[in-house]
Design an enzyme around this catalytic site. Structure first.
Site, PDB file in Angstrom:
ATOM      1  N   CYS A  58      21.092 -46.568 -22.206  1.00 44.14           N
ATOM      2  CA  CYS A  58      20.600 -47.404 -20.996  1.00 44.14           C
ATOM      3  C   CYS A  58      19.664 -45.971 -20.482  1.00 44.14           C
ATOM      4  O   CYS A  58      20.424 -45.683 -19.518  1.00 44.14           O
ATOM      5  CB  CYS A  58      20.968 -48.475 -20.290  1.00 44.14           C
TER       6      CYS A  58
ATOM      7  N   CYS B  40      19.625 -47.287 -16.703  1.00 44.06           N
ATOM      8  CA  CYS B  40      20.714 -46.953 -15.829  1.00 44.06           C
ATOM      9  C   CYS B  40      21.768 -45.824 -15.504  1.00 44.06           C
ATOM     10  O   CYS B  40      22.245 -45.497 -14.811  1.00 44.06           O
ATOM     11  CB  CYS B  40      22.066 -47.548 -16.885  1.00 44.06           C
ATOM     12  N   ASP B  41      21.512 -45.008 -16.398  1.00 38.12           N
ATOM     13  CA  ASP B  41      23.025 -43.320 -16.661  1.00 38.12           C
ATOM     14  C   ASP B  41      22.221 -42.333 -16.471  1.00 38.12           C
ATOM     15  O   ASP B  41      23.153 -41.292 -16.017  1.00 38.12           O
ATOM     16  CB  ASP B  41      23.350 -44.765 -17.741  1.00 38.12           C
TER      17      ASP B  41
END
Ligand code: NDP
Length: 318
Positions: free
Chosen positions: A138, A141-142
């Protein structure tokens, strides 16, 4: 009713952000929800490290810890949380019939499906080893953790194209590993990738191994599947964007879903085509797939379930 059959007002299947949020709202609405967690209690976030984009945690939080907080909150408000796996469902009549662990039968007035989705992985041992330590599925997200660094992303669909351009804004350089000589993504997305100067596309390329020092990633070994030439990319992050699979196999043929298996809900609601069955989170969302959006639809599902039950009581007593 036999010992192995139980009647509940609200059954929640799955325990990610969507399921727990549905549980919190359903508990507070006196629906006395029973939740079956599934095999991966807490869902996908239990497999990540830092979460920095969920509001309410100013210093960030580890994924497993955040899901533990969700669980505690749902439990404190009265959700009956049980470890168990729903093995089959029968939505042909009311109340709905749900079998847990192939042995227990739950008769449910309402069912909230929050079974989530699973990222597809390449299946390399090194990918698993560094998952959460440089390997991620992701970018939204990261990606932030790799600001100013060089990263690689594998995949050639719309997700990969979108995530590559997202990463390109944060990172110094993005290598895009495409296994064929063309993209699967839409023309508009490909155009965007091709026009991003810090994305280098490696066509006809397979990922061989993710390399690191045991703690974090420092390179990826790839191979051109036409020329057989190996190449080592010096990257600190490796993103896998080869698709997701919604965890909806047990509902196949029973509930309306799209060709990939995402459950179809009425726009602006969590209603499915089956009366009293609602769906929230990644099991019905292939676009946003964020913890916060999953939690939002979990809230909607509990409200929809409560209103549905309220409407039925009204009819009975009118
Ligand atoms: P897709 O299934 O569309 O694409 C997966 C990609 O991963 C393909 O390019 C495929 O390669 C590649 N791939 C699969 N397995 C491997 C492997 N083992 N090694 C290397 N590459 C591999 O998934 P997406 O997640 O991209 O998209 C899912 C759906 O969501 C699509 O319908 C998409 O259009 C939609 N979507 C829409 C968006 C938007 O409209 N903004 C954004 C994101 C997704 P190959 O092409 O060779 O098969």
């Amino acid at each position: 009713m036999s010992q192995d059959t139980e009647h509940v007002k609200c059954l929640i299947i799955g325990s990610g952000p969507a399921g727990y949020t549905a549980a919190i709202y359903a508990s507070r609405a006196d629906l006395h929800p029973v939740m079956y967690t599934g095999m991966l209690a807490g869902g996908q976030l239990t497999q990540t490290t830092d979460v920095e984009n969920f509001p309410g945690y100013p210093d960030g939080i580890m994924g497993p810890e955040m899901m533990e907080d969700f669980r505690k909150q749902a439990e404190r408000l009265g959700t009956d949380i049980r470890f168990g796996y729903v093995s089959s469902v029968d939505f042909s009549s009311l109340p709905h019939k749900v079998t847990v662990d192939e042995s227990k039968t739950i008769l449910a007035d309402t069912v909230i499906i929050s079974t989530g989705a699973s990222a597809k992985w390449l299946g390399l041992e090194s990918e698993q080893k560094y998952s959460g330590f440089g390997v991620s599925a992701c970018a939204v997200c990261d990606g932030f953790f790799f600001k100013g660094q060089d990263v690689a992303i594998v995949g050639a669909g719309d997700t990969a194209a979108e995530e590559a351009t997202y990463l390109a804004k944060l990172c110094r350089k993005v290598y895009m590993i495409v296994r064929r000589d063309e993209f699967r993504a839409s023309k508009a997305m490909v155009h965007r990738v091709l026009n991003t100067p810090n994305i280098e596309i490696l066509y006809n390329t397979d990922t061989i191994e993710i390399l690191g020092d045991g703690q974090s990633v420092n390179a990826v070994k790839v191979c051109n599947n036409v020329t057989n030439e190996d190449r080592t990319l010096d990257v600190t992050g490796f993103f896998v964007a080869i698709g997701h699979k919604p965890n909806t196999d047990i509902f196949r043929g029973i509930i309306n879903m799209d060709e990939t298996g995402y459950i179809i809900t009425r726009p602006g609601s969590t209603e499915t085509n089956i009366e009293g069955v609602f769906c929230c989170g990644d099991a019905q969302d292939h676009i946003y797939r964020q913890a916060v959006t999953a939690a939002g639809t979990g809230c909607m599902a509990a409200i929809d379930a409560e209103r549905y039950l309220g409407g039925k009581e009204h009819v009975v007593t009118a």
